[in-house]
Design a protein around this motif. Structure first.
Motif, PDB file in Angstrom:
ATOM      1  N   GLY A 134       0.800  -1.211   0.000  1.00 51.12           N
ATOM      2  CA  GLY A 134       0.000   0.000   0.000  1.00 51.12           C
ATOM      3  C   GLY A 134       0.834   1.264   0.000  1.00 51.12           C
ATOM      4  N   ARG A 135       1.981   1.204   0.644  1.00 47.13           N
ATOM      5  CA  ARG A 135       2.840   2.393   0.750  1.00 47.13           C
ATOM      6  C   ARG A 135       3.547   2.710  -0.562  1.00 47.13           C
ATOM      7  N   TYR A 136       3.965   1.661  -1.283  1.00 50.77           N
ATOM      8  CA  TYR A 136       4.811   1.906  -2.457  1.00 50.77           C
ATOM      9  C   TYR A 136       4.171   1.556  -3.803  1.00 50.77           C
ATOM     10  N   ILE A 137       3.164   0.701  -3.810  1.00 47.85           N
ATOM     11  CA  ILE A 137       2.552   0.284  -5.080  1.00 47.85           C
ATOM     12  C   ILE A 137       1.075   0.670  -5.141  1.00 47.85           C
ATOM     13  N   CYS A 138       0.273   0.146  -4.263  1.00 51.27           N
ATOM     14  CA  CYS A 138      -1.178   0.388  -4.294  1.00 51.27           C
ATOM     15  C   CYS A 138      -1.505   1.668  -3.530  1.00 51.27           C
ATOM     16  N   GLN A 139      -0.963   2.772  -4.031  1.00 45.96           N
ATOM     17  CA  GLN A 139      -1.080   4.049  -3.349  1.00 45.96           C
ATOM     18  C   GLN A 139      -2.480   4.637  -3.492  1.00 45.96           C
ATOM     19  N   ALA A 140      -2.810   5.546  -2.597  1.00 47.54           N
ATOM     20  CA  ALA A 140      -4.187   6.029  -2.502  1.00 47.54           C
ATOM     21  C   ALA A 140      -4.639   6.783  -3.749  1.00 47.54           C
ATOM     22  N   ARG A 141      -3.916   7.791  -4.152  1.00 51.27           N
ATOM     23  CA  ARG A 141      -4.381   8.649  -5.236  1.00 51.27           C
ATOM     24  C   ARG A 141      -4.149   8.059  -6.615  1.00 51.27           C
ATOM     25  N   ARG A 142      -3.026   7.441  -6.804  1.00 52.52           N
ATOM     26  CA  ARG A 142      -2.724   6.872  -8.117  1.00 52.52           C
ATOM     27  C   ARG A 142      -1.956   5.563  -7.943  1.00 52.52           C
ATOM     28  N   PRO A 143      -2.659   4.463  -7.833  1.00 55.05           N
ATOM     29  CA  PRO A 143      -1.973   3.172  -7.656  1.00 55.05           C
ATOM     30  C   PRO A 143      -1.084   2.858  -8.850  1.00 55.05           C
ATOM     31  N   ARG A 144       0.050   2.247  -8.581  1.00 50.58           N
ATOM     32  CA  ARG A 144       1.038   1.953  -9.626  1.00 50.58           C
ATOM     33  C   ARG A 144       0.775   0.561 -10.203  1.00 50.58           C
ATOM     34  N   CYS A 145      -0.392   0.410 -10.828  1.00 51.78           N
ATOM     35  CA  CYS A 145      -0.839  -0.897 -11.310  1.00 51.78           C
ATOM     36  C   CYS A 145       0.094  -1.486 -12.369  1.00 51.78           C
ATOM     37  N   ALA A 146       0.754  -0.630 -13.132  1.00 56.13           N
ATOM     38  CA  ALA A 146       1.618  -1.111 -14.213  1.00 56.13           C
ATOM     39  C   ALA A 146       2.813  -1.909 -13.699  1.00 56.13           C
ATOM     40  N   VAL A 147       3.204  -1.660 -12.442  1.00 54.09           N
ATOM     41  CA  VAL A 147       4.357  -2.384 -11.891  1.00 54.09           C
ATOM     42  C   VAL A 147       3.928  -3.302 -10.742  1.00 54.09           C
ATOM     43  N   CYS A 148       2.631  -3.522 -10.603  1.00 53.84           N
ATOM     44  CA  CYS A 148       2.103  -4.347  -9.513  1.00 53.84           C
ATOM     45  C   CYS A 148       2.174  -5.821  -9.874  1.00 53.84           C
ATOM     46  N   VAL A 149       2.744  -6.633  -8.994  1.00 55.82           N
ATOM     47  CA  VAL A 149       2.926  -8.055  -9.281  1.00 55.82           C
ATOM     48  C   VAL A 149       1.631  -8.851  -9.154  1.00 55.82           C
ATOM     49  N   VAL A 150       0.586  -8.221  -8.584  1.00 63.03           N
ATOM     50  CA  VAL A 150      -0.693  -8.925  -8.423  1.00 63.03           C
ATOM     51  C   VAL A 150      -1.817  -8.220  -9.182  1.00 63.03           C
ATOM     52  N   SER A 151      -1.467  -7.375 -10.131  1.00 64.88           N
ATOM     53  CA  SER A 151      -2.474  -6.578 -10.839  1.00 64.88           C
ATOM     54  C   SER A 151      -3.535  -7.440 -11.508  1.00 64.88           C
ATOM     55  N   ASP A 152      -3.128  -8.549 -12.108  1.00 62.99           N
ATOM     56  CA  ASP A 152      -4.091  -9.389 -12.817  1.00 62.99           C
ATOM     57  C   ASP A 152      -5.014 -10.155 -11.870  1.00 62.99           C
ATOM     58  N   LEU A 153      -4.660 -10.230 -10.587  1.00 56.14           N
ATOM     59  CA  LEU A 153      -5.491 -10.906  -9.597  1.00 56.14           C
ATOM     60  C   LEU A 153      -6.427  -9.947  -8.881  1.00 56.14           C
ATOM     61  N   CYS A 154      -6.222  -8.669  -9.088  1.00 51.06           N
ATOM     62  CA  CYS A 154      -6.949  -7.631  -8.359  1.00 51.06           C
ATOM     63  C   CYS A 154      -8.182  -7.189  -9.130  1.00 51.06           C
ATOM     64  N   PRO A 155      -9.354  -7.149  -8.492  1.00 51.99           N
ATOM     65  CA  PRO A 155     -10.589  -6.775  -9.173  1.00 51.99           C
ATOM     66  C   PRO A 155     -10.843  -5.262  -9.231  1.00 51.99           C
ATOM     67  N   TYR A 156      -9.904  -4.464  -8.740  1.00 54.72           N
ATOM     68  CA  TYR A 156     -10.087  -3.012  -8.733  1.00 54.72           C
ATOM     69  C   TYR A 156     -10.332  -2.500 -10.141  1.00 54.72           C
ATOM     70  N   GLU A 157     -11.433  -1.779 -10.320  1.00 54.95           N
ATOM     71  CA  GLU A 157     -11.863  -1.377 -11.659  1.00 54.95           C
ATOM     72  C   GLU A 157     -11.111  -0.166 -12.215  1.00 54.95           C
ATOM     73  N   GLU A 158     -10.566   0.670 -11.346  1.00 58.15           N
ATOM     74  CA  GLU A 158      -9.927   1.898 -11.785  1.00 58.15           C
ATOM     75  C   GLU A 158      -8.412   1.765 -11.866  1.00 58.15           C
ATOM     76  N   LYS A 159      -7.955   0.699 -12.481  1.00 56.51           N
ATOM     77  CA  LYS A 159      -6.514   0.464 -12.598  1.00 56.51           C
ATOM     78  C   LYS A 159      -5.864   1.548 -13.466  1.00 56.51           C
ATOM     79  N   THR A 160      -4.624   1.878 -13.119  1.00 61.90           N
ATOM     80  CA  THR A 160      -3.869   2.879 -13.866  1.00 61.90           C
ATOM     81  C   THR A 160      -2.809   2.171 -14.696  1.00 61.90           C
ATOM     82  N   LEU A 161      -3.242   1.495 -15.754  1.00 63.07           N
ATOM     83  CA  LEU A 161      -2.319   0.721 -16.578  1.00 63.07           C
ATOM     84  C   LEU A 161      -1.779   1.572 -17.704  1.00 63.07           C
TER      85      LEU A 161
END
Length: 224
Positions: free
Chosen positions: A197-224
Motif C-alpha cells: 500500500g505504501r509503495y505500489i497500491c497508493q491512494a491517489r494513483r496506484p502503480r498498477c503497471a508495476v504491480c505483481v498482483v495486478s491481474d489478480l486484483c478486481p479493482y476497476e480503476e486500474k492505472t495501466l
C-alpha cells in the motif's frame, strides 16, 4: 485518536482461497522477508517507536529516535532521561508533547508492574499509555513473532481495493485477514500489505503497471 476509515456498508466477498494463495505467493517472491521500516533494537524500543509513529511517518520517527535509542534502550533508562530529555529528542514529531508524556508513563508502568520487560499479551500491552490495538499488534507480530494483524490506512485500502480482506472498518479488515488469508502467510501478511500500500497500491494513483498482483486484483480503476 483518529477516526477509523470506513467503506460502504455493502462489503463484497473476499477473493477465493486459490487467488489468495497466488496473491501472497507473489508478494512473498518479491519480498521473502518483509520487516517493519521503523528502527528499533529490542521489544521496548519497538513499543516506543510504534507509539511515536501515530500521525507521523516512519522516516520522521527514525530520524528522531536515532540518537534517542543510542542512550535509551530500557524503560528505566527512559525514566532516567526524563520528560524534558525525551521531549528534546522527539520534538520534530507531531504531537510530541503528549507522546512524550505517554512514553514516560508507559515506562513507569513497565518498570513497576512488569520488571522492565514488555509483556507479550495484547490485553496487557493495551493497558499502557499510548498503546492501542494497532500498536499492540505490531509489537506482538514483530517482537514476539505472533501472527497478529496491525491494520493501518494502507492495509485498510489494499484489503478493500483488492478484496484480499474487505471490511467496513479496521476491525473488520483485521478479522478478514485472520479469516481469509491462508495460514502460511499470516505471520508476514500485514508487512506485505502495508509495504504494498505504501509503495505500489497508493491512494491517489496506484502503480498498477508495476504491480505483481495486478491481474489478480478486481479493482476497476486500474492505472495501466
Amino acid at each position: 485518536m483518529s477516526k477509523s476509515p470506513s467503506v460502504s456498508s455493502r462489503i463484497p466477498p473476499a477473493l477465493p482461497f486459490g487467488t489468495q494463495v497466488a496473491f501472497f505467493s507473489r508478494l512473498r517472491d518479491s519480498n521473502p522477508a518483509p520487516v517493519t521500516e521503523l528502527n528499533y533494537v529490542n521489544p521496548y524500543t519497538l513499543v516506543v517507536a510504534v507509539a511515536l509513529s501515530a500521525q507521523a511517518t516512519d522516516v520522521g520517527v527514525n530520524k528522531a529516535t536515532k540518537a534517542l535509542f543510542e542512550v535509551v534502550r530500557t524503560p528505566q533508562a527512559m525514566l532516567d532521561l526524563g520528560l524534558e530529555g525525551l521531549t528534546e529528542h522527539i520534538k520534530t514529531i507531531g504531537l510530541f508533547r503528549q507522546k512524550a508524556k505517554n512514553v514516560i508513563a508507559m515506562s513507569k508502568i513497565l518498570v513497576e508492574d512488569y520488571g522492565g520487560e514488555v509483556p507479550s499479551s495484547r490485553a496487557a500491552l493495551m493497558t499502557l499509555p499510548g498503546v492501542g490495538r494497532k500498536t499492540a499488534n505490531v509489537v506482538l507480530n514483530t517482537a514476539f513473532r505472533m501472527p497478529a494483524q496491525a491494520v493501518d490506512t494502507h492495509i485498510f485500502r489494499v484489503g478493500n481495493r483488492t478484496r484480499i480482506a474487505p471490511g467496513r472498518d479496521v476491525d473488520d479488515v483485521e478479522r478478514a485477514i485472520e479469516d481469509n488469508i491462508p495460514a502460511e502467510f499470516q505471520q508476514d501478511a500485514h508487512h506485505w500489505l502495508i509495504l504494498h500500500g505504501r509503495y505500489i497500491c497508493q491512494a491517489r494513483r496506484p502503480r498498477c503497471a508495476v504491480c505483481v498482483v495486478s491481474d489478480l486484483c478486481p479493482y476497476e480503476e486500474k492505472t495501466l
